[in-house]
Design an enzyme around this catalytic site. Structure first.
Site, PDB file in Angstrom:
ATOM      1  N   PHE A  10       0.862  -1.195   0.000  1.00  0.00           N
ATOM      2  CA  PHE A  10       0.000   0.000   0.000  1.00  0.00           C
ATOM      3  C   PHE A  10       0.889   1.231   0.000  1.00  0.00           C
ATOM      4  O   PHE A  10       1.797   1.341   0.822  1.00  0.00           O
ATOM      5  CB  PHE A  10      -0.897   0.059   1.241  1.00  0.00           C
ATOM      6  CG  PHE A  10      -1.567   1.407   1.409  1.00  0.00           C
ATOM      7  CD1 PHE A  10      -2.854   1.618   0.932  1.00  0.00           C
ATOM      8  CD2 PHE A  10      -0.903   2.484   2.001  1.00  0.00           C
ATOM      9  CE1 PHE A  10      -3.467   2.864   1.048  1.00  0.00           C
ATOM     10  CE2 PHE A  10      -1.512   3.733   2.123  1.00  0.00           C
ATOM     11  CZ  PHE A  10      -2.800   3.921   1.639  1.00  0.00           C
ATOM     12  N   GLU A  11       0.614   2.152  -0.904  1.00  0.00           N
ATOM     13  CA  GLU A  11       1.289   3.454  -0.896  1.00  0.00           C
ATOM     14  C   GLU A  11       0.367   4.452  -1.571  1.00  0.00           C
ATOM     15  O   GLU A  11      -0.226   4.151  -2.598  1.00  0.00           O
ATOM     16  CB  GLU A  11       2.583   3.446  -1.741  1.00  0.00           C
ATOM     17  CG  GLU A  11       3.756   2.713  -1.143  1.00  0.00           C
ATOM     18  CD  GLU A  11       4.970   2.680  -2.095  1.00  0.00           C
ATOM     19  OE1 GLU A  11       4.774   2.631  -3.333  1.00  0.00           O
ATOM     20  OE2 GLU A  11       6.094   2.687  -1.593  1.00  0.00           O
ATOM     21  N   ILE A  12       0.253   5.629  -0.973  1.00  0.00           N
ATOM     22  CA  ILE A  12      -0.236   6.787  -1.726  1.00  0.00           C
ATOM     23  C   ILE A  12       0.938   7.753  -1.681  1.00  0.00           C
ATOM     24  O   ILE A  12       1.467   8.036  -0.598  1.00  0.00           O
ATOM     25  CB  ILE A  12      -1.495   7.416  -1.103  1.00  0.00           C
ATOM     26  CG1 ILE A  12      -2.637   6.393  -1.082  1.00  0.00           C
ATOM     27  CG2 ILE A  12      -1.912   8.664  -1.886  1.00  0.00           C
ATOM     28  CD1 ILE A  12      -3.914   6.896  -0.426  1.00  0.00           C
ATOM     29  N   HIS A  28      11.985   2.093  -0.526  1.00  0.00           N
ATOM     30  CA  HIS A  28      11.135   3.286  -0.482  1.00  0.00           C
ATOM     31  C   HIS A  28      11.164   3.920   0.915  1.00  0.00           C
ATOM     32  O   HIS A  28      11.209   5.149   1.052  1.00  0.00           O
ATOM     33  CB  HIS A  28       9.683   2.926  -0.807  1.00  0.00           C
ATOM     34  CG  HIS A  28       9.421   2.709  -2.263  1.00  0.00           C
ATOM     35  ND1 HIS A  28       8.158   2.558  -2.785  1.00  0.00           N
ATOM     36  CD2 HIS A  28      10.271   2.625  -3.322  1.00  0.00           C
ATOM     37  CE1 HIS A  28       8.242   2.379  -4.100  1.00  0.00           C
ATOM     38  NE2 HIS A  28       9.507   2.404  -4.442  1.00  0.00           N
TER      39      HIS A  28
END
Lengths: 407, 407
Positions: free
Chosen positions: B294-296, B331
């Site tokens: 999950f990433e925004i 990241h």
């Protein structure tokens, strides 16, 4: 003349002012073309007023930018379908421990159907529902959620049942490893679903029901009112999956049904679905039944003298306890004998999962049009253990293109 | 005088006519209060025009009442949130065989969020997507779905990698039973997510992304634009779950990072989250990382010189192949060192599941207000293997009431 001119000037001024006012008021009621925003939905109700929170400011105004997101935006109401509402409810038999499995089912039903219709939901339990169950389900249901306790006399052994004989059967079934064969509560559940749920005080307010069990899934969008479809098309009972019953659980059920039909021949209608139940005009039962964990049906039919006589005959015979009669064959035989075959409906467009079976509509274009997310390889319809092909044949219906590839 | 009177009469007539016209035009734009029905949504687009079917009549008009339900009602468009749209897209790396797992993820994202916002969705694959994948995903996504093939040079061994050495590592990791330790494609995937996805031609059109993997679930309604929240609050990266990385997969990662920071000290910002990564001011890495399935996040940040220099340094060191560096620690370390700590956001309100972990917001009232259907017992946040408590502490944030009970 000066007075007349002043009079004229007043009128022109008033005219301009009125036009200006009307222009302002009318343009404020024109929805923005691109992204319409809707007012809070007045039609949504919840049994628990604690979930009706006042609107809070947009997230952009969050005080602390390092904090976690508050998700405090104004609640966006669901788009709601227009048209007449039926007198209908969802109904779920559940225990407090089913809460998260029920949550999953509610999400599926709301997301695929009920967020557009806001029908009520009746939860029934042989115990009291706790606050956690009530608060969570009330939050998820878009209609009014209601909670009922099942009266003791509908969830216990009737006087006429020989407890020792029933206990002996459970022992034997346990040894034979028959599913739920040794369970007392499963038997109460089957008897309750067969003969009592539609008579619960909370259900008396309604004409139509949609039964939902824990951990079920819906895979296609349903963009019309299924209850209204039933009413408009004079349907009384419906299904999505059908299969053969374990014969060990119903050894004397068919003989009991035959006793009923000879005692009450007036309850058996012409043009029924006997051909779907029997290969020999009713001499023997082929064990076909609609899988009753999904049902959309008419409560007045279940409350009719015909159905009550049928249930009472079966109940007196004791097979709910001396064998392990399921509510699926009990409902199915009733629907197949006491309804005209046109009154039973196959909801092909309600793609449905209940462990371990899936109904996924046949045909890729059909699934795309209905935004179905089920895997067609999981479809049970054309499997040899399904009775759905037989349903198509008995009703003279053409099977959907491509069904052969799924056999 | 007669001319004046006629003149006056004309004006009064015109005034009445204008008022009447304006009244008619303004009242036709007033939405019906009880059950508003909406026009077809002009903002929804689909890459495949075959899914844009013309509307067909209501089911009540079904020709054959014995047939299965056609579900042919007019498509009911979703209620759509108002407000400015961000330049944002969902992005998913998938194979054709992931189709049904992706379908589940899309349903969750659409039902809980995107049906109200219609953001685009970019699908990337190292192979060509087949028609079945494209048609099904296009049908389910409410924005425009786009399909991209990953260029060979972004999904293969770079020249400078010693293939024999890499193969030997995979053998050793297989023996040590390290998860995905012997997989080549998993390594390509981690490298691609670390350094290339944001540079794919289809992604160059966007500033914001939300990464979605197959078989993920969302449990709470998200009623605001998460992309706009990120922009308004100057966020660049976000997470829902954090945990400790398997140290066997990254033995030399931290040393490589230290080489990078000494070569490019200008890329390390003041007020960063080093304290979250290290207990000893950067000497050693505590293996905390945001779970990047999950990433925004902000694509321009990933395309910045700072991030490109970082990725290039790591890539040259060979650890994607000589070890098994995941894109999550890659990241996470970048975000923790090259962003101010205020630029990283914890989406507490995005209740999320990716096997085997769940983020379920703490506090019953919070979950009710956000219509969450997750089981709080599954929440990973306060588990000893999560780094989320550390994130709260490093950022001086108060933990939510009741968190102790979930530890």
């Amino acid at each position: 003349m000066a007075g007349q001119q002043r009079y004229l000037r007043y009128i022109v001024f008033a005219l301009v002012a009125i036009i200006l006012l009307l222009f302002i008021s009318s343009s404020s009621s024109v929805p923005s073309a691109q992204w319409p925003s809707y007012k809070a939905d007045q039609t949504q109700t919840a049994a628990d007023p604690s979930t009706n929170k006042p609107a809070v400011p947009q997230t952009g105004a969050a005080k602390d930018s390092t904090a976690t997101t508050p998700n405090t935006a104004n609640e966006l109401p669901p788009a709601t379908a227009g048209g007449e509402r039926m007198n209908a409810t969802f109904v779920t038999l559940a225990r407090n421990s089913d809460i998260w499995d029920i949550a999953e089912s509610i999400r599926h039903v709301e997301d695929r159907f009920n967020r557009k219709f806001h029908y009520d939901w009746v939860f029934l339990n042989d115990d009291d529902f706790n606050d956690e169950f009530k608060k969570m389900t009330t939050a998820l249901v878009s209609g009014t959620a209601k909670y009922g306790k099942i009266p003791k006399e509908h969830w216990s052994f009737p006087d006429f049942i020989d407890q020792d004989r029933a206990a002996k059967v459970r022992e034997e079934m346990k040894e034979k490893k028959i599913i739920y064969g040794d369970s007392v509560s499963y038997r109460h559940m089957c008897r309750y679903e067969s003969g009592f749920f539609f008579r619960h005080p909370l259900m008396l307010d309604y004409e139509w029901y949609w039964r939902v069990e824990p951990s079920v899934k819906l895979f296609c969008d349903i963009n019309y009112d299924t209850f209204k479809f039933m009413a408009d098309n004079k349907k009384k009972y419906s299904f999505t999956l059908s299969l053969y019953e374990y014969v060990e659980t119903i050894p004397t059920l068919w003989d009991t049904v035959k006793n009923f039909t000879s005692t009450y021949p007036q309850h058996v209608v012409d043009g029924n679905s006997m051909k779907w139940l029997s290969e020999d005009d009713g001499k023997t039962y082929n064990n076909c039944h609609f899988w009753s964990n999904f049902e959309i049906g008419n409560l007045n039919w279940l409350r009719s003298q015909a159905y009550i006589d049928y249930f009472t005959s079966l109940d007196q015979a004791g097979g709910f306890f001396y064998e392990r009669w399921g509510d699926a064959p009990v409902h199915s035989i009733a629907a197949a004998l006491m309804l005209k075959k046109e009154e039973i409906h196959f909801f092909n467009d309600i793609a449905y999962y209940h462990v371990p079976f899936t109904h996924c509509p046949t045909g890729e274009q059909y699934r795309l049009d209905h935004k179905c997310s089920c895997n067609p390889k999981d479809n049970f319809d054309w499997n040899g253990y399904s009775c759905t092909a037989r349903y198509y044949e008995v009703n003279g219906m053409e099977k959907p293109a491509g069904y052969e590839k799924e056999q």
